[in-house]
Structures are given as structure tokens and as C-alpha cells.
Design a protein around this motif. Structure first.
Motif, PDB file in Angstrom:
ATOM      1  N   THR A  78       0.993  -1.124   0.212  1.00 11.86           N
ATOM      2  CA  THR A  78      -0.201  -0.133   0.007  1.00 11.86           C
ATOM      3  C   THR A  78       0.839   1.296  -0.006  1.00 11.86           C
ATOM      4  N   THR A 183      -3.617  -0.492   8.864  1.00  6.75           N
ATOM      5  CA  THR A 183      -5.164  -0.745   9.157  1.00  6.75           C
ATOM      6  C   THR A 183      -6.097   0.386   8.213  1.00  6.75           C
ATOM      7  N   GLY A 184      -4.914   1.102   7.750  1.00  9.93           N
ATOM      8  CA  GLY A 184      -5.949   2.339   6.727  1.00  9.93           C
ATOM      9  C   GLY A 184      -4.958   3.016   6.061  1.00  9.93           C
ATOM     10  N   GLU A 185      -5.256   4.250   5.366  1.00  6.86           N
ATOM     11  CA  GLU A 185      -4.226   5.026   4.590  1.00  6.86           C
ATOM     12  C   GLU A 185      -3.240   5.562   5.657  1.00  6.86           C
ATOM     13  N   ASP A 186      -3.682   5.984   6.782  1.00  6.17           N
ATOM     14  CA  ASP A 186      -2.654   6.498   7.611  1.00  6.17           C
ATOM     15  C   ASP A 186      -2.889   6.320   9.111  1.00  6.17           C
ATOM     16  N   SER A 187      -3.098   4.870   9.326  1.00  3.37           N
ATOM     17  CA  SER A 187      -3.352   4.156  10.402  1.00  3.37           C
ATOM     18  C   SER A 187      -2.663   2.880  10.445  1.00  3.37           C
ATOM     19  N   THR A 189      -1.326  -0.613  13.643  1.00  2.30           N
ATOM     20  CA  THR A 189      -1.106  -1.290  14.846  1.00  2.30           C
ATOM     21  C   THR A 189       0.161  -1.774  15.122  1.00  2.30           C
ATOM     22  N   CYS A 205       3.232   8.147  10.424  1.00  3.28           N
ATOM     23  CA  CYS A 205       1.991   7.786  10.464  1.00  3.28           C
ATOM     24  C   CYS A 205       1.125   8.374  11.600  1.00  3.28           C
ATOM     25  N   ASN A 207      -1.959   7.987  12.974  1.00  2.00           N
ATOM     26  CA  ASN A 207      -2.633   6.912  14.014  1.00  2.00           C
ATOM     27  C   ASN A 207      -2.122   5.622  14.208  1.00  2.00           C
TER      28      ASN A 207
END
Length: 344
Positions: A78, A183-187, A189, A205, A207
Motif C-alpha cells: 500500500t 489498518t488504513g491509509e494513515d493508520s 497497529t 503515520c 494513527n
């Protein structure tokens, strides 16, 4: 099985590459810890890793690549992966991504994701380039034991279980790679802290969530998304107990508890003179880098003294690399933590 213990000359690297291409197992150094490698595209070869280590089959392996550009051959990168790769690869970072069908489920512990890492150690890079394969590799230790940061650690655990062990000297970082799941475009874990710190991830990142498994044990029915999340890890034969609280109170508490000859202490260099029994230095209280380099050496040294049955350890600070040190230490203790107060 006859195990070849070799150096890292070009000829020895080529020999190791041939072993990997024919389904064998090779222990090799990285900047984090020594890894136990097999062809990541060969499910049978990867299965030999689990057998050699005594590793549970649902504990996934990390796939090592020579270059982050190769990731698209084995998974679905990604834009956030590209940002992380530009900053931290080669280096001590593993990114969890959806896998392609060419990666066997043996490698991923049955998951539909795969951990991708590009090591920076020159010997690891040379081996990856020589064999022309992605290498699946966990740490090169028997399951549950402290990870190997020196070749003698890997020899002690895996001699006779693998085809070749490459000596590349002591590992620079001393703890396994950081593992994140996007977990997302800007998150993302943070599943396992390591050489790339939480603070550094936050620079890339917006988040960053820390998974509960960093601080506490996963339940029996919970699936491990990354290596080292579920099972007891890094443990010597002695029971480790981590002590948390005000610094002077921790010193007093451990002095009271460690008077028996069967008790050892893992403490900071500045506090060694406070204790009379077997003492193992974690490095300076002010240097999380030293603590990371020394932790597994301490745990291995404790394993070498069979008379030690219990070890009390100082809880490190959790800023920077300290979070990774804390994570490995509490896992070595099986999450047994004693909390003390000032008056104690």
C-alpha cells in the motif's frame, strides 16, 4: 543431522544459498537477532523450521527480502508501506500485508497475511542476493528460549537440527524487529515493538495503535497476527519476576527477595553494587540501546547457571527502545509483575 558452522565468506554464502534453494535450513545473522531461514516459497522447507525449533504451527514466520521493491511479488503493498519502506528499509521493521498465493500457509501460520522485512545486516543481504529467494525466518532458537544475539547461542540450541549456521558476529540491535499491521491509509497497529520505535512510527503515520498483546497475554482462543504475540517467549529455565515501582523501592524490594543463593537479579549497571547474589547487568539505566543489546545475553547467561531458580528484574522505562525491552522482559516472565510502592 550434520550441521556446518561457517563464516561469512563469499564461498560460504554461496554454499548456504545452495542449501536454501534445495530445501535446507540455514541460520544467518541479522542486525536484530540470528534467524533460522528456509525458502519462503516452499511449504515443506518452512515446515522444517517449526520442527527444528519445536515451534507451534500457528505462530507465523517473517519473510525476508533483499529489496522492498520485491514485496509486490509476494504481497499487496500500500502507499503507507511505501512510505515506511522509504524510511526504515533496509532495517528492523516488519510490515504485515495481505499475501499472494505464492506464499504457503505454512509460512503464515494459516493467516491470509504475511510479514515482510528487509534486513540491513551485510551477511543477510548477501545471502538473500545469492539465493535469489525470499527467506522465511523466525529467530534461531528453540521455541520459548531467549533469542540468539551471538552465533554460540544458535549453535547451542540448533546444532544437529539445521544444515548450516553462519557466524556473522554479535547482532547490533539485540531485539527482534518491530512488527506493524497497516489498518488504513494513515493508520497502523504496533503488534511487536523493536528497533523502529513507536515514536519513529508516529513521525510517518498519524494513527499508531499499540496492540494489547504488547502488554498482556493473548487468550488461548485468540489468533496471533504476528510472531511472538501468543506464546511464552524469551524465557530462561529460571522463573523471571519483573518488579515495577519507584526506583529506590524496587531496589529495597529485590534486596529483600533475592537473599537466597537460588535467586538472581537483572538490574541496571548503576545498581549492581546493591546486590550480593548472582547479578546480571542490563546496561545503563539511561540507555535503552544498551538494554536492548544486553537483555537476551542476560537471559542466556542465567540459563547457564542451573542453580538459579528465580530471577528478579527491574522494569525498564518504556520510551524509545525501552518499550521493546519491556515487552521481551515481561514475556520472559510469563507476565508475572510485582508492583511495589514507595513505603515498601
Amino acid at each position: 543431522m550434520k550441521t556446518i558452522v561457517a563464516g561469512n565468506s563469499q564461498d560460504e554464502i554461496l554454499q548456504a544459498a545452495k542449501i536454501l534453494r534445495t530445501g535446507g535450513l540455514v541460520v544467518f545473522p541479522t542486525e536484530t537477532v540470528y534467524g533460522l531461514g528456509a525458502n519462503a516459497l516452499d511449504g515443506s522447507a518452512a515446515g522444517r523450521i517449526y520442527a527444528a525449533k519445536g515451534r507451534p504451527s500457528d505462530n507465523p514466520l517473517i519473510v525476508h527480502l533483499a529489496d522492498p521493491e520485491q514485496a509486490k511479488e509476494y504481497c499487496f503493498p500500500t502507499p503507507l508501506f511505501e512510505k515506511l519502506a522509504a524510511r526504515f528499509m533496509p532495517g528492523p521493521l516488519t510490515v504485515i500485508l495481505p499475501k499472494k498465493d505464492c506464499i504457503p500457509e505454512t509460512v503464515t501460520g494459516g493467516l491470509d497475511t504475511v510479514g515482510i522485512r528487509v534486513p540491513s545486516h551485510p551477511t543477510a543481504k548477501a545471502l538473500l542476493q545469492a539465493c535469489g529467494l525470499p527467506i522465511a525466518a523466525p529467530s534461531a532458537n528453540l521455541s520459548t528460549k531467549p533469542s540468539p544475539t551471538r552465533v554460540e547461542h544458535a549453535v547451542r540450541d540448533l546444532y544437529g537440527r539445521v544444515d548450516m549456521i553462519i557466524d556473522g558476529g554479535p547482532c547490533i540491535i539485540g531485539l527482534e524487529s518491530t512488527i506493524v499491521k497497516l489498518t488504513g491509509e494513515d493508520s497502523m497497529t504496533l503488534l511487536r515493538p523493536g528497533g523502529v520505535t513507536y515514536e519513529q512510527l508516529c513521525e510517518i503515520c498519524r494513527n499508531v495503535t499499540v496492540d494489547k498483546a504488547v502488554y498482556s497475554r493473548l487468550g488461548d482462543n485468540e489468533k496471533a497476527e504476528a510472531p511472538g504475540m501468543k506464546y511464552r517467549h524469551y524465557a530462561p529455565s529460571a522463573q523471571v519476576i519483573v518488579v515495577e515501582g519507584p526506583h529506590e523501592a524496587v531496589i529495597r524490594y529485590i534486596k529483600q527477595k533475592s537473599v537466597a543463593a537460588s535467586c538472581g537479579v537483572i538490574c541496571f549497571e548503576e545498581d549492581k553494587t546493591c546486590f550480593s547474589g548472582p547479578v546480571f547487568s542490563l546496561g545503563s539505566r539511561l540507555s535503552t540501546e544498551q538494554q536492548a543489546q544486553k537483555l537476551f545475553d542476560c537471559l542466556r547467561a542465567i540459563d547457564g547457571q542451573k542453580e538459579i531458580e528465580r530471577v528478579y528484574a527491574f522494569m525498564p522505562e518504556t520510551g524509545g527502545l525501552g518499550l521493546a525491552v519491556m515487552n521481551r522482559l515481561v514475556k520472559a516472565a510469563g507476565f508475572i509483575i510485582e508492583h511495589v510502592k514507595e513505603e515498601e
